[in-house]
Design a protein around this motif. Structure first.
Motif, PDB file in Angstrom:
ATOM      1  N   SER A  88       0.856  -1.182  -0.118  1.00 10.76           N
ATOM      2  CA  SER A  88       0.087  -0.035   0.240  1.00 10.76           C
ATOM      3  C   SER A  88       0.867   1.261   0.035  1.00 10.76           C
ATOM      4  O   SER A  88       1.185   1.872   1.048  1.00 10.76           O
ATOM      5  CB  SER A  88      -0.835   0.021   1.112  1.00 10.76           C
ATOM      6  N   SER A  89       1.193   1.788  -1.275  1.00  7.07           N
ATOM      7  CA  SER A  89       2.082   2.783  -1.114  1.00  7.07           C
ATOM      8  C   SER A  89       1.148   4.085  -1.150  1.00  7.07           C
ATOM      9  O   SER A  89       0.104   4.203  -1.561  1.00  7.07           O
ATOM     10  CB  SER A  89       2.683   2.812  -2.689  1.00  7.07           C
ATOM     11  N   GLU A  90       1.893   5.030  -0.461  1.00  5.56           N
ATOM     12  CA  GLU A  90       1.192   6.443  -0.137  1.00  5.56           C
ATOM     13  C   GLU A  90       2.395   7.466  -0.140  1.00  5.56           C
ATOM     14  O   GLU A  90       3.313   7.464  -0.065  1.00  5.56           O
ATOM     15  CB  GLU A  90       0.466   6.157   1.285  1.00  5.56           C
ATOM     16  N   GLN A  91       1.692   8.642  -0.142  1.00  2.00           N
ATOM     17  CA  GLN A  91       2.760   9.944   0.021  1.00  2.00           C
ATOM     18  C   GLN A  91       3.005  10.249   1.410  1.00  2.00           C
ATOM     19  O   GLN A  91       1.997  10.366   2.194  1.00  2.00           O
ATOM     20  CB  GLN A  91       1.910  11.019  -0.814  1.00  2.00           C
ATOM     21  N   ILE A  92       4.296  10.120   1.667  1.00  2.00           N
ATOM     22  CA  ILE A  92       4.393  10.637   3.162  1.00  2.00           C
ATOM     23  C   ILE A  92       5.360  11.769   3.191  1.00  2.00           C
ATOM     24  O   ILE A  92       6.331  11.843   2.627  1.00  2.00           O
ATOM     25  CB  ILE A  92       5.183   9.321   3.785  1.00  2.00           C
ATOM     26  N   ASP A  93       5.135  12.566   4.233  1.00  2.00           N
ATOM     27  CA  ASP A  93       6.066  13.615   4.684  1.00  2.00           C
ATOM     28  C   ASP A  93       6.972  12.858   5.604  1.00  2.00           C
ATOM     29  O   ASP A  93       6.670  12.919   6.844  1.00  2.00           O
ATOM     30  CB  ASP A  93       5.092  14.704   5.290  1.00  2.00           C
ATOM     31  N   LEU A  94       8.154  12.612   5.056  1.00  2.00           N
ATOM     32  CA  LEU A  94       9.255  11.806   5.894  1.00  2.00           C
ATOM     33  C   LEU A  94       9.876  12.603   7.181  1.00  2.00           C
ATOM     34  O   LEU A  94       9.914  12.068   7.967  1.00  2.00           O
ATOM     35  CB  LEU A  94      10.466  11.664   5.013  1.00  2.00           C
ATOM     36  N   VAL A  95       9.901  14.208   6.842  1.00  2.00           N
ATOM     37  CA  VAL A  95      10.302  14.885   7.998  1.00  2.00           C
ATOM     38  C   VAL A  95       9.508  14.905   9.024  1.00  2.00           C
ATOM     39  O   VAL A  95       9.800  14.923  10.147  1.00  2.00           O
ATOM     40  CB  VAL A  95      10.702  16.228   7.452  1.00  2.00           C
ATOM     41  N   GLN A  96       8.097  15.071   8.723  1.00  2.00           N
ATOM     42  CA  GLN A  96       7.022  15.075   9.799  1.00  2.00           C
ATOM     43  C   GLN A  96       6.960  13.766  10.372  1.00  2.00           C
ATOM     44  O   GLN A  96       6.797  13.794  11.866  1.00  2.00           O
ATOM     45  CB  GLN A  96       5.772  15.290   9.158  1.00  2.00           C
ATOM     46  N   LEU A  97       7.166  12.487   9.930  1.00  2.00           N
ATOM     47  CA  LEU A  97       7.178  11.214  10.491  1.00  2.00           C
ATOM     48  C   LEU A  97       8.294  11.207  11.251  1.00  2.00           C
ATOM     49  O   LEU A  97       7.977  10.534  12.420  1.00  2.00           O
ATOM     50  CB  LEU A  97       7.157  10.185   9.347  1.00  2.00           C
ATOM     51  N   LEU A  98       9.457  11.564  11.072  1.00  2.00           N
ATOM     52  CA  LEU A  98      10.481  11.635  11.835  1.00  2.00           C
ATOM     53  C   LEU A  98      10.198  12.254  13.224  1.00  2.00           C
ATOM     54  O   LEU A  98      10.671  11.772  14.400  1.00  2.00           O
ATOM     55  CB  LEU A  98      11.888  12.054  11.196  1.00  2.00           C
ATOM     56  N   ARG A  99       9.766  13.463  13.147  1.00  2.00           N
ATOM     57  CA  ARG A  99       9.530  14.333  14.307  1.00  2.00           C
ATOM     58  C   ARG A  99       8.190  13.891  15.051  1.00  2.00           C
ATOM     59  O   ARG A  99       8.375  13.904  16.242  1.00  2.00           O
ATOM     60  CB  ARG A  99       9.161  15.790  13.657  1.00  2.00           C
ATOM     61  N   GLU A 100       7.342  13.169  14.490  1.00  2.00           N
ATOM     62  CA  GLU A 100       6.313  12.418  15.179  1.00  2.00           C
ATOM     63  C   GLU A 100       6.948  11.248  16.047  1.00  2.00           C
ATOM     64  O   GLU A 100       6.239  11.141  16.961  1.00  2.00           O
ATOM     65  CB  GLU A 100       5.088  12.019  14.260  1.00  2.00           C
ATOM     66  N   ARG A 120      15.067  19.436   8.030  1.00  2.00           N
ATOM     67  CA  ARG A 120      14.397  20.680   7.449  1.00  2.00           C
ATOM     68  C   ARG A 120      12.984  20.600   6.884  1.00  2.00           C
ATOM     69  O   ARG A 120      12.928  19.455   6.146  1.00  2.00           O
ATOM     70  CB  ARG A 120      15.347  21.730   6.679  1.00  2.00           C
ATOM     71  N   SER A 121      12.093  21.486   7.226  1.00  2.00           N
ATOM     72  CA  SER A 121      10.725  21.543   6.706  1.00  2.00           C
ATOM     73  C   SER A 121      10.885  21.748   4.940  1.00  2.00           C
ATOM     74  O   SER A 121      11.879  22.279   4.766  1.00  2.00           O
ATOM     75  CB  SER A 121       9.796  22.319   7.341  1.00  2.00           C
ATOM     76  N   GLY A 122      10.065  21.420   4.404  1.00  2.00           N
ATOM     77  CA  GLY A 122       9.656  21.553   3.134  1.00  2.00           C
ATOM     78  C   GLY A 122      10.583  20.838   1.949  1.00  2.00           C
ATOM     79  O   GLY A 122      11.004  21.122   0.747  1.00  2.00           O
ATOM     80  N   GLN A 123      11.074  19.574   2.374  1.00  2.00           N
ATOM     81  CA  GLN A 123      11.770  18.682   1.565  1.00  2.00           C
ATOM     82  C   GLN A 123      10.966  17.674   0.919  1.00  2.00           C
ATOM     83  O   GLN A 123      11.360  16.738   0.083  1.00  2.00           O
ATOM     84  CB  GLN A 123      12.545  17.687   2.498  1.00  2.00           C
ATOM     85  N   GLY A 124       9.575  18.154   0.747  1.00  2.00           N
ATOM     86  CA  GLY A 124       8.666  17.319  -0.372  1.00  2.00           C
ATOM     87  C   GLY A 124       8.079  16.101   0.573  1.00  2.00           C
ATOM     88  O   GLY A 124       8.692  15.558   1.470  1.00  2.00           O
TER      89      GLY A 124
END
Length: 246
Positions: A88-100, A120-124
């Motif tokens: 189940s592929s999805e779009q993930i904000d990796l930076v946000q996932l790490l911070r969570e 850093r934020s905004g890395q897609g």
């Protein structure tokens, strides 16, 4: 309930049909079971993060968490690599996932090591499976904790990168690389050769799927994993995940 299987008169064709049907049902069973185990593991992690449990209760939850991890590993080993499993592929904000996940990762690493997070934020966004990436991060943290002496540091950082020349197993394009680097003793060459086999860690023998799950979480969605290690200079795992085109 599942509908009855329509079996043709040809015995060989009937056998193939039944085999394919069972393979598909096993794949669905493994996928659903993994989701249930991941949900239970996440609930235990949240309870442990709360900090309001008695030491004995925390210890019991740790035992339950280990049992769930072993159950997930046994389910995947039972299915085997030759049985197709839904991805189940999805779009993930990796930076946000790490911070969570930072509080959970610090808890998993324990008081004997320092965790540094550089993002850093905004890395897609990247393409991947959230639960698989979460488990991969926890496995890498556990691996560092087992391999490094007390007082070591583990650094998690993200970096944009572009692969210009494609290879048989790597497509050209933009990736977001997650680096998990420690300053421990490094990985002996003999262990590096079988590092991603089930039951292997940077130190040698491990528990469950361990680092094998890291590769399984990254490669099905078009990513890849590299490992850099030198004696007495530490180890760096690089998880490159394909960026989602805006």
């Amino acid at each position: 309930m599942h509908a009855p299987l329509a079996v043709p008169h040809d015995p060989d064709a009937a056998s193939r049909l039944l085999a394919d049907a069972w393979r598909q049902r096993l794949a669905m069973f493994g996928h659903d079971l993994n989701n249930i185990l991941q949900a239970a593991t996440a609930a235990i992690g949240l309870a442990l993060q709360g900090g309001r449990l008695a030491p004995a209760d925390s210890a019991l939850l740790d035992v339950a968490d280990q049992a769930l991890q072993q159950g997930a590993g046994m389910a995947r080993l039972f299915l085997g690599d030759d049985i197709p499993r839904p991805c189940s592929s999805e779009q993930i904000d990796l930076v946000q996932l790490l911070r969570e996940m930072e509080p959970l990762l610090r808890h998993a690493l324990g008081p004997g090591m320092q965790l540094e997070l550089e993002t850093r934020s905004g890395q897609g966004r990247v393409r991947g499976e959230r639960s698989g990436l979460q488990r991969a991060l926890v496995n890498l943290v556990f691996n560092a904790r087992e391999a490094c002496p007390s007082g070591s540091r583990l650094r998690l950082s993200t970096e944009d990168c572009t692969l210009v020349v494609a290879s048989p197993d790597r497509a050209a394009g933009r990736y977001l690389a997650l680096r998990v680097a420690d300053d421990g003793p490094g990985i002996p060459p003999a262990i590096r050769e079988r590092l991603f086999e089930p039951g292997t860690s940077s130190k040698g023998e491990g528990r469950g799927l361990g680092l094998a799950q890291v590769r399984a979480a990254v490669e099905p969605t078009g990513g890849f994993v590299d490992v850099y290690s030198s004696p007495r200079r530490g180890t760096c795992f690089v998880l490159a995940l394909p960026c989602v085109t805006p």
